[in-house]
Design a protein around this motif. Sequence first.
Motif, PDB file in Angstrom:
ATOM      1  N   LEU B 182      62.911  74.728  12.406  1.00 32.79           N
ATOM      2  CA  LEU B 182      64.277  74.455  12.861  1.00 32.79           C
ATOM      3  C   LEU B 182      65.284  75.136  11.938  1.00 32.79           C
ATOM      4  O   LEU B 182      65.121  75.124  10.710  1.00 32.79           O
ATOM      5  N   LEU B 243      76.523  82.190  20.288  1.00 29.59           N
ATOM      6  CA  LEU B 243      75.787  81.769  21.478  1.00 29.59           C
ATOM      7  C   LEU B 243      74.965  80.519  21.192  1.00 29.59           C
ATOM      8  O   LEU B 243      74.914  79.585  22.005  1.00 29.59           O
ATOM      9  N   GLU B 244      74.303  80.482  20.039  1.00 30.77           N
ATOM     10  CA  GLU B 244      73.477  79.316  19.699  1.00 30.77           C
ATOM     11  C   GLU B 244      74.311  78.031  19.653  1.00 30.77           C
ATOM     12  O   GLU B 244      73.905  76.995  20.172  1.00 30.77           O
ATOM     13  N   HIS B 247      75.807  77.125  23.113  1.00 24.37           N
ATOM     14  CA  HIS B 247      74.720  76.625  23.958  1.00 24.37           C
ATOM     15  C   HIS B 247      74.359  75.189  23.583  1.00 24.37           C
ATOM     16  O   HIS B 247      74.109  74.348  24.464  1.00 24.37           O
ATOM     17  N   THR B 263      70.635  73.668  30.820  1.00 23.58           N
ATOM     18  CA  THR B 263      69.695  72.798  30.112  1.00 23.58           C
ATOM     19  C   THR B 263      69.326  73.431  28.769  1.00 23.58           C
ATOM     20  O   THR B 263      69.418  74.648  28.608  1.00 23.58           O
ATOM     21  N   PRO B 264      68.884  72.634  27.779  1.00 20.10           N
ATOM     22  CA  PRO B 264      68.576  73.163  26.447  1.00 20.10           C
ATOM     23  C   PRO B 264      67.480  74.227  26.498  1.00 20.10           C
ATOM     24  O   PRO B 264      66.417  73.999  27.078  1.00 20.10           O
ATOM     25  N   ARG B 265      67.718  75.372  25.886  1.00 19.92           N
ATOM     26  CA  ARG B 265      66.794  76.491  25.919  1.00 19.92           C
ATOM     27  C   ARG B 265      66.488  77.041  24.530  1.00 19.92           C
ATOM     28  O   ARG B 265      65.865  78.083  24.396  1.00 19.92           O
ATOM     29  N   THR B 266      66.983  76.339  23.492  1.00 16.96           N
ATOM     30  CA  THR B 266      66.580  76.675  22.126  1.00 16.96           C
ATOM     31  C   THR B 266      66.039  75.395  21.507  1.00 16.96           C
ATOM     32  O   THR B 266      66.332  74.285  21.973  1.00 16.96           O
ATOM     33  N   ILE B 267      65.283  75.534  20.438  1.00 10.63           N
ATOM     34  CA  ILE B 267      64.685  74.342  19.829  1.00 10.63           C
ATOM     35  C   ILE B 267      65.749  73.468  19.184  1.00 10.63           C
ATOM     36  O   ILE B 267      65.659  72.234  19.223  1.00 10.63           O
ATOM     37  N   GLU B 268      66.806  74.078  18.642  1.00 11.06           N
ATOM     38  CA  GLU B 268      67.876  73.254  18.070  1.00 11.06           C
ATOM     39  C   GLU B 268      68.605  72.488  19.166  1.00 11.06           C
ATOM     40  O   GLU B 268      68.986  71.328  18.970  1.00 11.06           O
ATOM     41  N   ILE B 270      67.340  71.407  22.007  1.00  8.22           N
ATOM     42  CA  ILE B 270      66.537  70.295  22.523  1.00  8.22           C
ATOM     43  C   ILE B 270      66.526  69.151  21.513  1.00  8.22           C
ATOM     44  O   ILE B 270      66.579  67.971  21.883  1.00  8.22           O
ATOM     45  N   VAL B 271      66.479  69.477  20.218  1.00  6.59           N
ATOM     46  CA  VAL B 271      66.522  68.422  19.202  1.00  6.59           C
ATOM     47  C   VAL B 271      67.880  67.717  19.248  1.00  6.59           C
ATOM     48  O   VAL B 271      67.955  66.482  19.232  1.00  6.59           O
TER      49      VAL B 271
END
Lengths: 313, 313, 313, 313, 313, 313
Positions: B182, B243-244, B247, B263-268, B270-271
């Motif tokens: 992460l 962008l991160e 998003h 919808t969440p598309r990065t690991i950060e 989704i966390v």
Amino acid sequence: MKNQFVNMLQEGDALNDYFVAARKDLRTKQDGGKFLGMVLKDKTGEIGAVLWNNAGDVARIFELGDVINVRGQVNSYQGRLQVRVEQITPLHENEYQVNDLINRPENTRDILEQFSAILASVENPYCSALINAFWNDDQYHPLFTRAMAGKKWHHEYSGGLLHHCYEMATLAETMCTLYPELNRDVLLTAVFLHDVGKLHEMTHELAVDYTTEGKLLGHLHIGCDLVQHKIDSIPDFPEKLRLELLHCILSHHGELINGSPVTPRTIEAIVLHHIDNLDAQTAAFSRIIRETREKGQEWSEYLPLIDRVIWAK
Amino acid sequence: MKNQFVNMLQEGDALNDYFVAARKDLRTKQDGGKFLGMVLKDKTGEIGAVLWNNAGDVARIFELGDVINVRGQVNSYQGRLQVRVEQITPLHENEYQVNDLINRPENTRDILEQFSAILASVENPYCSALINAFWNDDQYHPLFTRAMAGKKWHHEYSGGLLHHCYEMATLAETMCTLYPELNRDVLLTAVFLHDVGKLHEMTHELAVDYTTEGKLLGHLHIGCDLVQHKIDSIPDFPEKLRLELLHCILSHHGELINGSPVTPRTIEAIVLHHIDNLDAQTAAFSRIIRETREKGQEWSEYLPLIDRVIWAK
Amino acid sequence: MKNQFVNMLQEGDALNDYFVAARKDLRTKQDGGKFLGMVLKDKTGEIGAVLWNNAGDVARIFELGDVINVRGQVNSYQGRLQVRVEQITPLHENEYQVNDLINRPENTRDILEQFSAILASVENPYCSALINAFWNDDQYHPLFTRAMAGKKWHHEYSGGLLHHCYEMATLAETMCTLYPELNRDVLLTAVFLHDVGKLHEMTHELAVDYTTEGKLLGHLHIGCDLVQHKIDSIPDFPEKLRLELLHCILSHHGELINGSPVTPRTIEAIVLHHIDNLDAQTAAFSRIIRETREKGQEWSEYLPLIDRVIWAK
Amino acid sequence: MKNQFVNMLQEGDALNDYFVAARKDLRTKQDGGKFLGMVLKDKTGEIGAVLWNNAGDVARIFELGDVINVRGQVNSYQGRLQVRVEQITPLHENEYQVNDLINRPENTRDILEQFSAILASVENPYCSALINAFWNDDQYHPLFTRAMAGKKWHHEYSGGLLHHCYEMATLAETMCTLYPELNRDVLLTAVFLHDVGKLHEMTHELAVDYTTEGKLLGHLHIGCDLVQHKIDSIPDFPEKLRLELLHCILSHHGELINGSPVTPRTIEAIVLHHIDNLDAQTAAFSRIIRETREKGQEWSEYLPLIDRVIWAK
Amino acid sequence: MKNQFVNMLQEGDALNDYFVAARKDLRTKQDGGKFLGMVLKDKTGEIGAVLWNNAGDVARIFELGDVINVRGQVNSYQGRLQVRVEQITPLHENEYQVNDLINRPENTRDILEQFSAILASVENPYCSALINAFWNDDQYHPLFTRAMAGKKWHHEYSGGLLHHCYEMATLAETMCTLYPELNRDVLLTAVFLHDVGKLHEMTHELAVDYTTEGKLLGHLHIGCDLVQHKIDSIPDFPEKLRLELLHCILSHHGELINGSPVTPRTIEAIVLHHIDNLDAQTAAFSRIIRETREKGQEWSEYLPLIDRVIWAK
Amino acid sequence: MKNQFVNMLQEGDALNDYFVAARKDLRTKQDGGKFLGMVLKDKTGEIGAVLWNNAGDVARIFELGDVINVRGQVNSYQGRLQVRVEQITPLHENEYQVNDLINRPENTRDILEQFSAILASVENPYCSALINAFWNDDQYHPLFTRAMAGKKWHHEYSGGLLHHCYEMATLAETMCTLYPELNRDVLLTAVFLHDVGKLHEMTHELAVDYTTEGKLLGHLHIGCDLVQHKIDSIPDFPEKLRLELLHCILSHHGELINGSPVTPRTIEAIVLHHIDNLDAQTAAFSRIIRETREKGQEWSEYLPLIDRVIWAK
């Protein structure tokens, strides 16, 4: 030592190496004869296989889940690779490397110790007694340490269930710091036991699959039944505690549509559900990003289960 | 000092005490005259009120959100309690106790310091610059420290948004320990900024309500717009980081049906979504259990929002 | 003998008659004193009640579910009728007629005999042993014969569960004629046991309500647990039969969204689910049509549960 | 001039013609070597392609979106046609016909003039200023005139976005006649700008695909951001008008589940949403019917997106 | 002339004015006597009413839908206003003003002419014959011109159905210009007939309500049945045209969940569905905004049907 | 007599046997020539076929649904088996065995008699007249006795509709015993007629497929239309009975989402819906279990339609 792994095979390859027999179906041909359909598996994936000659005899020399050496040819059948098998030889344990066949992280022993230490801090004597009833059970303990949390989506490796429980326990401790009204003993015991039914819902040997019991009853009910059985063996186990723990297990999928017959109605149950989900989804994203990067791509393939692509940056 | 609180009022009471004017509607009667409909609020709840005489004049002596002393009678109208108002007197700041009117936890200052310390540990200079651009903004900072995270469900008190962000930051740190892949700086910056749009979506004065901008654009878009504006002021802000972060903000409700346009598309991302949900639901359960126990009940009232009753044991 | 029934009461009535105390909450007033909120019930319905004086003392002289004589006044509070109670006197069993308080159809004894005859025709010795383990259980049998199948929607009267099971058994027999491949013994045993968990999920005394165990675990799991316990007492009970029966119980709500953690995967389970639904909905329509005609109406009130009105012709 | 089009290719064909390189992935083989996976596209469709030799070198001689001449063989791989590439030659602009590669209707210039005339009739000076800020933007204008409204479903050709906006403007004018209370200027400005975010969400060159920004932020947010930026450059732009226009853009998908973070709450927003939907679905039906007739069929193939077949009569 | 309108009534008013009897239920009291429940209606709304004395006799002197003069008292019952009726006098047609009782826009005659002109432009002789079969039907024509399109949501006034059809026809003409492949004759005929079933689904007299036929069959089927009957009277009516028109009517709700048994599968059917929806929702928003402004509010009340508030600016 | 059945064919087989032409599409090749795509069917399944030479001529010598002898080669195309056809010869009725081509249970004649006996017991003269109007209709009767209830899921054989109706009638009789308030005549008539629309919705010849009318109108509406037409021929048919029967047909899919435009609102309609569902699902499970056992498997393949696997024990 194994040289030919599933994810390397290409049409036309001559094959001569060992795999787990992950599926084995003796079927009837139109002409009344038999053929043998199989799925072969190693740590890199799985591939279909078929044997046309002497199927009845060959089917008798190995069992589902055995390790077998397969000699044959890699063909394409209806758009997929398939092994046309010529010869099958069952192997003994000393003739293969388990690590060629399944994934096992190296730090599992460390995780086991750390998780054990957290569980040892549980103070409620009935919670402790229940934890120990499982921990000290010779059938349960080795199964728990090698079980997967799932076949594909997250913690899909030997020891995955333990890793998942340990991560949830760590999150549970953080939550107990933020919300002192949480019953730490109930929450940690529930973390430990929430997926215990998966030990019977699936086989956790070389070949992993859903059992008949698993398909008919599901791991929520099986888990409650295992826990109830242990509780029955602990004198004077408090009824309130019994209800709290069983409720946590039954409700930990969070919603009816996800397979919980009741929704979370205690604060420990709602925390359990959400840390389970948080850890599972993060582990899944982590795996997908790793796999995507290994393929040299920036974006994952489309993932039907969650209806999106994931950015591996 | 205030003696009559909303949750004590009963039909027939003579009322003479102060409240926030939480709603103020000058309406037309059938005969062409005017009457004044209001909602009165203090820290224990809110009650409708109506004034029939001189409504036009009285409506001019106070504004929505002012503190007013109300003299009148508590009646029942269409099955609900309502104040029939005889006289309204606006009060000055020194004539009332803010703590009678809104809830403010005592430990908010401590939380602010702890949260500040966590944010100070962010290492990426662009993340730091962005955090500071908000933290050192004289308009933003005091608003952030007194804002609520919501009107009713969770962290529904002055300072609630700060408490919520702090708790999420603590959970984020645990997740970074468990998942070293992460990006800690991105995740903590996103935690800090994920609900920043709520500062404009709602008023966070004595009277809390959705603004017109809030109802038309929602806090996800407003938050992104605020962040974009600050980013524009930081030279060479990396496009990938922009962008991160945007998003993370846009996707933090997790699903389209919950109001996230992506919808969440990065690991950060989704966390972020899952720790937001975990903390919000736990805080809501905690509040409901506390309120249920205060009423001397074992089970909460039925909660339509989550379609269940909660066990307060 | 009772003269004043709930469905006859009107605002202003002086009340002096007996009821079941279906709810009893001792609550705290703002001034620190106590008041007693209650729900009073007889066979025609239920009504709220409140007692303001001596609430603590009065609360000690009766228990939830007791039959009490209530003296007071029928008022309107927030748009609903409510009894303002002046005096409560607990009654002894010989001082009231149970039939004034709950509905009990007269033909229940006949139905019991017919149902018993059907169960006696089960041939599989393990099924028979399991049926008898319940039927001959002194705690279980009287409870089964007076239980309701539900609080409101269908078979909502004392003995309702028995009637429902009997009707399902009759339908099961028809299905076995049409589909000889059905395992009649498994299906009839499953019919008998499918709702056995309701005996613990709700109280089935004068006051009927969900228990804490019921709210936390639900009748599917409770039923499986009861059946498992009886199976444990039968030597050599076949594992396959155990799985079939538990699967029938767990899956009989048909879909996850209706609270079954697994969907029906055997032919007996799918038949069980559908005859349960067929009988329940028909009984509900029958009740609604009867009630609508009694009010002299051609169309029922709007029914939110099924989002429609029903034609009583 | 091009002779071999994608929809003509058959297994076994020798291929030697030009295409757009619509996808280009340099991947690692098991043996550590590289191969090049591609998607080739022309105006009739797309086909996968793979090059095994010298992949690293060849990958350097062209970019994604370039037009390349491909020499190779049409094979079948896993049930789909695929080009096994032997040689790739990048072409210069004068060596190919753009019209062989993408669809461009002939009447686009007329449509542009008619649409321009409608926009010129907008009277509100701030709306006009905003429209002109885009129309006179040298980066924006050519992009708008060649953009597609979507990759596949409707207006999936170069200029499609313009055609779609023009059709919506025509419908908007009819609606303004029927409902004089509609604010024509707001509605027409919103029609013009509702999909402006698609200019960044996708590339609109020879190869059309979603951009990283598009996948992470979506065209609703991107569009609002572009509009906000232009508004910032117009002095005294009214706040109310800003909210109305941004609300129209954010809500034009109509429902949360379709990706709008807010639902339409003004009359112009609800009209915008419905005329967008009306025009998009009609255009899609028109395309499907045309394609179905071209195949000589009366009924279309099954369309999973809308779960039906369409009658082409 | 009427002085007391429903939306002016307040608790305590003495009432003496005329209304439509919109509901009339003779019910049985607990003591065996009868009372009469009614709903009274005028153009401003409706109110419940009850008569306790001589209910049986009074019930005989008027019919549902009659205009009656009511003398009584406005009370509050269970949180709602209700008329306690003392005397009811049925009125003759010359004793009341219809315009006091129902809404009728003044421009309906103009709209009728314009709509008639559009229909006259239909060229297909079978479409024309079908249109004329309805238009020249003495039972149908006057009913069509006074029918509402709905009870509450949109075009909820006498003539509303005609207005709605005319607006849809105008939109249909715009669509035919944009999409020349549309069959104009089929589309306009379908616009005219799409809601013809509503003429039997509801009564369209002074009292508007769903009929028994309407509740059991719905206006889609009823409409098809009416159209089929007319088609049977036209010699050689083409089978293809019959299917197209009936399909348009059956599918015009667009989705199964909205009550269409089939989804639109022709281009005319998809256009019909969307222009119906566009016009209905716009009309509803227009009405809500008008009502909200009349109350002097900026935002509408919360609207459960569409789960939002609407901005009336 | 037929030797080569669809489910026996393997890649490489030379084919020379007869089939039903279940689909026949003359299509255009890129070079302007024609080819003929077909689906061939017998009682064991269906397979695609293609003919490249003389397609236009060959297409003229047989019709869709004809029995043709096919000479050719079994190939694999895009992962599926396909017949490359060399010669087609249409057969006369005496040249093939119908029983090779479609499934027809042997007991259909018995079932017809038993069903006829049940219908004969209907007492209401109008119900009887309506039943006879169909039963004695020379077009209807033979069609009814050979119709399928569906293409694939349940009762998917010639005579299946009759078997299904008979089974439902048996269940209806049991329900009438349990619920004497059911109108037996209405219920049995509705059972007989509920799927009558399927006779026109699909062809029930050797080749079974949906008709254009079926795809555009659906069997609920078509069925009502057929019944209405017969009712029109019976003098004095009671309006109430007409509404009851049409309502049963229209609502028998139970929910809007399943294609019923109205939900069941009479007790006969709710019973009809549930016994239809009970019988259909049981028949489908029975078929799947039989097929699974025939393959020598314990668990069925995954069934997307019901999202589960089924246990064939």
